[in-house]
Design an enzyme around this catalytic site. Structure first.
Site, PDB file in Angstrom:
ATOM      1  N   ARG A  56       0.809  -1.213   0.000  1.00  0.00           N
ATOM      2  CA  ARG A  56       0.000   0.000   0.000  1.00  0.00           C
ATOM      3  C   ARG A  56       0.848   1.271   0.000  1.00  0.00           C
ATOM      4  NH1 ARG A  56      -3.794   1.135   4.887  1.00  0.00           N
ATOM      5  NH2 ARG A  56      -5.095  -0.538   4.098  1.00  0.00           N
ATOM      6  N   HIS A  64     -20.323   7.737  -0.568  1.00  0.00           N
ATOM      7  CA  HIS A  64     -20.550   6.374  -0.092  1.00  0.00           C
ATOM      8  C   HIS A  64     -22.045   6.057  -0.214  1.00  0.00           C
ATOM      9  CE1 HIS A  64     -19.819   2.714   2.141  1.00  0.00           C
ATOM     10  NE2 HIS A  64     -20.900   2.981   2.845  1.00  0.00           N
TER      11      HIS A  64
HETATM   12  C1  GRF Z   1     -21.070   4.584  -6.244  1.00  0.00           C
HETATM   13  O1  GRF Z   1     -22.196   3.905  -5.766  1.00  0.00           O
HETATM   14  C2  GRF Z   1     -20.353   5.256  -5.115  1.00  0.00           C
HETATM   15  O2  GRF Z   1     -21.192   5.678  -4.089  1.00  0.00           O
HETATM   16  C3  GRF Z   1     -19.461   4.148  -4.611  1.00  0.00           C
HETATM   17  O3  GRF Z   1     -19.045   3.458  -5.749  1.00  0.00           O
HETATM   18  C4  GRF Z   1     -20.008   3.628  -6.779  1.00  0.00           C
HETATM   19  C5  GRF Z   1     -19.286   4.200  -7.961  1.00  0.00           C
HETATM   20  O4  GRF Z   1     -20.063   4.236  -9.120  1.00  0.00           O
HETATM   21  N1  GRF Z   1     -18.380   4.694  -3.810  1.00  0.00           N
HETATM   22  P1  GRF Z   1     -19.553   5.013 -10.400  1.00  0.00           P
HETATM   23  O5  GRF Z   1     -18.197   4.404 -10.785  1.00  0.00           O
HETATM   24  O6  GRF Z   1     -19.421   6.457 -10.051  1.00  0.00           O
HETATM   25  O7  GRF Z   1     -20.590   4.754 -11.434  1.00  0.00           O
END
Ligand code: GRF
Length: 223
Positions: A69, A113
């Site tokens: 990491r 999120h």
């Molecule tokens: C979304 O649901 C976001 O909340 C989560 O990952 C997903 C990403 O989707 N962190 P995208 O790649 O923006 O379509």
């Protein structure tokens, strides 16, 4: 002009929403922001094509090419800092970032999120919301702190969980609101309307706490 660097791992629908919001065309020059670069840890991320189609510089920092990491985080920081970011925006970025990385971008690192944090940090949020019998669910935009899916909340979007919901339908309902929420939050932060206070809470000036809670459909829809 403020610089936004967006980090992605996948399809990039939130990136697409940020591109469409066109933060570079704000009438007030100091409140303009451009997406200076899109960086992906996955070479095949669909969001890279969205960036390319809009002439946004892209960069791949493939985590599988690093021994761990820390070297990955260091390479990612170098790639980001080459664009002098005012804001670093995680949009479906699926790597946990280390302590030093998070501290380096303290106060300018944001995440979206798909749950109403602090409920359901981590993965499979829609399944877990359904299994818990939640009547509402949603999404959260927050400043990133070293703990996973924690940090000062800027705004949340709330959607209903309906009878016989499926994970797919619920996820789509939440995602639609994510696409409203993230550009709105960036507009507030870029314009200075919202800012992270010294007490670790997000303040609005002028105050309008209700503006940071998107409820869709609006409360009262079933009267
Ligand atoms: C979304 O649901 C976001 O909340 C989560 O990952 C997903 C990403 O989707 N962190 P995208 O790649 O923006 O379509």
């Amino acid at each position: 002009m403020q610089n936004i660097v967006v980090l992605i791992s996948g399809r990039g629908s939130n990136l697409q929403a940020l591109v469409a919001a066109d933060l570079a065309s704000s009438p007030i020059v100091e409140q303009r922001a451009r997406i200076a670069a899109v960086i992906s840890n996955r070479p095949g991320a669909g969001g890279l094509d969205i960036a390319r189609a809009h002439g946004i510089p892209t960069r791949i920092v493939d985590h599988t090419a690093f021994a761990g990491r820390e070297p990955f985080d260091r390479a990612l920081m170098a790639a980001i800092d080459a664009h002098a970011p005012d804001w670093v925006v995680l949009a479906g970025f699926m790597r946990v970032l280390g302590h030093d990385f998070v501290l380096h971008y303290a106060g300018r690192l944001l995440n979206i999120h798909p749950s109403l944090l602090p409920l359901f940090p981590g993965l499979h949020t829609h399944e877990r919301a359904l299994a818990a019998g939640m009547r509402v669910h949603g999404a959260t935009v927050h400043f990133v702190t070293p703990d996973l899916d924690s940090g000062p909340i800027v705004a949340q979007a709330v959607v209903p969980v309906v009878e016989d919901d499926t994970v797919e339908r619920l996820a789509a309902r939440v995602l639609e609101q994510e696409h409203r929420l993230y550009p709105q939050v960036l507009r507030w932060l870029v314009s200075g309307r919202a800012r992270l206070g010294e007490d670790g809470r997000v303040r609005f000036d002028p105050p309008a706490p209700e503006a940071a809670a998107l409820v869709s459909p609006p409360l009262g829809y079933c009267d």
